[in-house]
Design an enzyme around this catalytic site. Structure first.
Site, PDB file in Angstrom:
ATOM      1  N   GLU A   1       0.703  -1.254   0.036  1.00  0.00           N
ATOM      2  CA  GLU A   1      -0.044   0.001  -0.146  1.00  0.00           C
ATOM      3  C   GLU A   1       0.799   1.323   0.147  1.00  0.00           C
ATOM      4  O   GLU A   1       0.513   2.217  -0.815  1.00  0.00           O
ATOM      5  CB  GLU A   1      -0.892   0.113   1.209  1.00  0.00           C
ATOM      6  CG  GLU A   1      -1.957  -0.722   1.113  1.00  0.00           C
ATOM      7  CD  GLU A   1      -1.829  -2.263   1.126  1.00  0.00           C
ATOM      8  OE1 GLU A   1      -0.850  -2.628   1.660  1.00  0.00           O
ATOM      9  OE2 GLU A   1      -2.790  -3.263   1.104  1.00  0.00           O
TER      10      GLU A   1
ATOM     11  N   ILE B   1      -5.400   0.674   4.419  1.00  0.00           N
ATOM     12  CA  ILE B   1      -4.848   2.037   4.247  1.00  0.00           C
ATOM     13  C   ILE B   1      -3.821   2.365   5.184  1.00  0.00           C
ATOM     14  O   ILE B   1      -3.082   3.023   5.118  1.00  0.00           O
ATOM     15  CB  ILE B   1      -5.876   3.025   4.321  1.00  0.00           C
ATOM     16  CG1 ILE B   1      -5.783   4.126   3.444  1.00  0.00           C
ATOM     17  CG2 ILE B   1      -6.351   3.460   5.612  1.00  0.00           C
ATOM     18  CD1 ILE B   1      -6.885   5.215   3.041  1.00  0.00           C
TER      19      ILE B   1
ATOM     20  N   HIS C   1     -11.900  -5.816   8.193  1.00  0.00           N
ATOM     21  CA  HIS C   1     -12.415  -5.828   7.062  1.00  0.00           C
ATOM     22  C   HIS C   1     -13.945  -4.899   7.446  1.00  0.00           C
ATOM     23  O   HIS C   1     -15.014  -5.187   6.946  1.00  0.00           O
ATOM     24  CB  HIS C   1     -12.901  -7.095   6.429  1.00  0.00           C
ATOM     25  CG  HIS C   1     -11.698  -7.749   6.089  1.00  0.00           C
ATOM     26  ND1 HIS C   1     -11.006  -8.513   6.688  1.00  0.00           N
ATOM     27  CD2 HIS C   1     -11.284  -7.992   4.653  1.00  0.00           C
ATOM     28  CE1 HIS C   1      -9.928  -9.104   6.014  1.00  0.00           C
ATOM     29  NE2 HIS C   1     -10.153  -8.733   4.755  1.00  0.00           N
TER      30      HIS C   1
END
Lengths: 384, 337
Positions: free
Chosen positions: B69, B96, B138
């Protein structure tokens, strides 16, 4: 390309033997041999330029005319001069804190003193050091955190290795546009432990992006020696894991740096992908000038003495003498090597070098600080 | 025989289709736009948001990235620095964090530290939110971190129309944006709607009044907007008229619409599914109390996730999250204050 470090390993120093006076010459000298006498003399002069910038700023700070932390590039100047000399103005660079001279050396060529040349001027760079409005970044962040989209210098943050993925993106875009630019990023050996270093070099390797990652292995990441940050014998060995070449250069020899970096640059430009170029050197002072006293304690005095034995100015001078490019008399003119900032004087440097810095500093001192309300500006680009 | 001209059948489109259309239309309109992320090319994205995109625009403009990422965000910054418009997908918005430094220190500050020389048209988008059994990693709504990092737009659509219009607006805005998509809404058929044939945007910084009312203002965004609307229906049966505001964009925030509503109702409840402490509900309440104190007839209320992670199994998950029932009960207390 074989997945091995492209060096003549037998001659190369490992972590604990860096700056060995016996190490002078390496195998591939194709680019080194293509340098003209004028090129060599100019690179010699640029070493003085970088050294004097460092010496002068330390003096300015001791005089009380300068605030902020200084990150000295003393003893590492050959890496900057040697790596920048062969680049094109369309190439990008991404210097970090110990690379301050890179900002005025990029695109310097033979015209560094001319105000309207390519690249950033010494006036702009000094304005940044002094925190003045004529800094390219209007003095919004400190020291080396400047850049220029127009001059193709990526703006760094304090997060080490953080510009490598940015550099990869920059040249990806350039390739999309049909360009042939290469980006040269600078990092210390300590930065190679960062996760983002590996993420970014890996991405560049997968896409064969023209990213040359220079590792200035000065043996010390702030207060941590390289052996506690890297388990491979050479930092360049990290390249093997990415399937890319890893070069090792004698960071004290400006011509060897030039040779290795240009090998990597042309390899990248021809579409063959990224490389790592480890330049072996030694950090002369502390991490920053706030750390100078402590650095004399956490580092063995013998190590410091050994690490500074091969001053890049002296090494270059000897090469020029060997090549017959300067006379013995000329060689005696400016002896800047082996001197700390307090010992060196203006007489140790070519007068044009001193004049150059004077013009930058005078300009900076006359430049105002930005207006206070600029602190609240430019958070967002205003919507159309 | 004369051909019978038939009007094209206008089908309702879901939230995910709206996003797909926004991306492919912007890619078609802007040859300098690039998409990158994990599995977005050959696979078409974990949720299918980029399905078919690589077939249409090629591997150079739709890049399958390594699982990295920080490299995804950093490369996006570099692409934008060199003239590209970038859509970067986070496979889940939870991930993120692995690119956090590149977002808050590199990307968010770029315009500021270059005194406006550089602006970065980068939209980092990804599926977010709970209520689906996604467990700790999640399910997150981590928008507050980015609202607290000056230089970032923060957007969260709740309808297909807004998903398309806000994503297009974000891609054209010229500033970096963190775009929170609600994955539980991706394929929810009840909210599918007919989208305009013509190009349109939903401007950043404009709230939407989803339901008008006079007794209490319910302010929310994302999935909780639907909880507020359900609560408003329940409250109506109990004789309470609730107005529901969907702020849609957190940074910039449309305070005027909130204050205008408050001028009618004099009571406010802010609902979000992020934790309470330092969450965005607290920011809205703070702005109300400091800028519109005289409009208040009752203390403002925050209904948020408990200050916990989002647990996996349903009873636990629902226990920590805002619910219709909690909103109804709070509204009743507030109007009786």
């Amino acid at each position: 390309m074989p997945l091995q470090t492209t060096t003549d390993a037998a001659e190369l120093p490992s972590h604990d033997q860096v700056s060995d006076p016996g190490i002078r010459h390496f195998a591939t000298k194709r680019y080194r041999d293509s340098l003209t006498k004028e090129d060599c003399l100019e690179m010699f002069r640029q070493l003085y330029l970088a050294r004097y910038f460092d010496v002068r700023l330390i003096k300015e700070k001791k005089r009380g005319r300068l605030r902020g932390t200084l990150y000295s590039s003393h003893n590492q100047e050959a890496i900057l001069v040697g790596s920048l000399f062969g680049l094109r103005s369309t190439d990008w660079i991404s210097p970090i804190h110990r690379d301050m001279p890179a900002f005025f050396l990029k695109d310097a060529k033979f015209q560094w003193a001319e105000l309207d040349r390519m690249g950033l001027s010494i006036q702009q760079v000094c304005s940044q050091v002094w925190g003045r409005v004529d800094s390219p970044g209007r003095a919004r962040d400190n020291w080396s955190h400047i850049g220029s989209k127009e001059k193709r210098i990526i703006h760094s943050t304090s997060m080490l290795a953080g510009t490598i993925p940015v550099a990869a993106g920059v040249v990806y875009a350039d390739r999309m546009n049909g360009g042939d630019a290469v980006v040269v990023t600078y990092n210390g050996e300590g930065s190679t432990a960062q996760g983002v270093f590996h993420e970014a070099v890996n991405f560049a390797a997968v896409h064969k992006l023209p990213v040359v990652t220079i590792i200035e292995n000065n043996q010390w990441a702030y207060g941590t020696p390289v052996r506690l940050g890297c388990a491979t014998p050479d930092v360049a060995d990290r390249a093997k894991g990415f399937g890319i070449p890893g070069y090792i250069a004698d960071g004290q020899d400006v011509f060897d740096v030039y040779d290795k970096v240009m090998s990597a640059v042309e390899f990248a430009r021809s579409g063959q992908g990224p490389s790592i170029v480890e330049c072996k050197t030694f950090r002369a002072y502390g991490h920053g000038d706030h750390d100078d006293d402590r650095a004399n304690k956490y580092r063995d005095p013998a190590e410091i003495e050994h690490g500074r034995l091969r001053d890049p100015i002296a090494v270059c001078r000897q090469s020029l003498l060997d090549l017959g490019y300067i006379s013995a008399e000329e060689a005696e003119m400016f002896i800047a090597e082996g001197k700390n900032a307090s010992e060196a004087t203006n007489e140790d440097f070519p007068p044009e070098v001193v004049d150059y810095l004077n013009s930058g500093i005078e300009f900076a001192l006359a430049s105002p600080q930005p207006e206070a309300e600029e602190g609240g500006m430019w958070v967002f680009k205003e919507s159309k | 025989m004369a051909a019978i001209a038939s009007a094209p059948v206008q089908t309702k489109k879901n939230y995910l289709t709206a996003l797909k259309e926004a991306i492919s239309e912007e890619m078609a309109a802007n040859g300098d736009m690039v998409c990158l992320g994990e599995d977005i090319g050959q696979l078409g994205g974990a949720f299918g948001v980029t399905e078919g995109l690589q077939d249409s625009f090629g591997t150079q403009r739709v890049i399958d990235m390594p699982i990295a990422e920080a490299a995804i965000i950093g490369a996006s910054v570099g692409l934008a620095l060199n003239g590209k418009t970038v859509m970067a997908e986070m496979q889940f918005i939870d991930f993120i964090t692995c690119g956090f430094d590149q977002i808050v220190n590199m990307m968010a500050t770029y315009h500021y530290r270059t005194a406006g020389e550089v602006n970065l048209p980068v939209v980092v988008r990804g599926p977010a939110g709970a209520y689906g059994g996604g467990a700790l990693y999640h399910s997150q709504m981590n928008e507050a971190w980015f609202c607290n990092s000056p230089g970032l737009r923060v957007v969260c659509p709740s309808t297909p129309y807004d998903a398309k219009g806000l994503l297009k607006a974000a891609l054209r805005d010229g500033n970096p944006c963190i775009f929170f998509e609600i994955k539980e809404l991706y394929r929810r058929s009840e909210i599918a709607e007919i989208l305009p044939e013509d190009d349109y945007i939903v401007p950043l910084g404009k709230a939407a009044v989803r339901r008008e009312g006079t007794d209490v203002t319910l302010v929310s965004y994302g999935q909780n907007v639907y909880h507020c609307l359900q609560a408003a229906t329940e409250l109506e049966k109990l004789g309470v008229s609730a107005e529901v505001i969907d702020i849609r964009s957190l940074v910039p925030l449309d305070e005027e619409t909130i204050f205008a509503s408050l001028a009618k109702t004099n009571r406010i409840i802010v609902v979000n599914e992020a934790p309470m402490t330092c969450g965005f509900a607290g920011e809205i309440v703070s702005r109300v109390t400091t800028k519109a104190f005289d409009l208040l007839d009752a203390p403002p209320v925050r209904i948020t996730r408990l200050d916990t992670p989002v647990p996996w199994v349903k009873p636990l998950e629902l226990f920590v999250l805002p619910s219709v029932e909690r909103i109804v009960q709070s509204a009743l207390q507030t109007v009786r204050y």
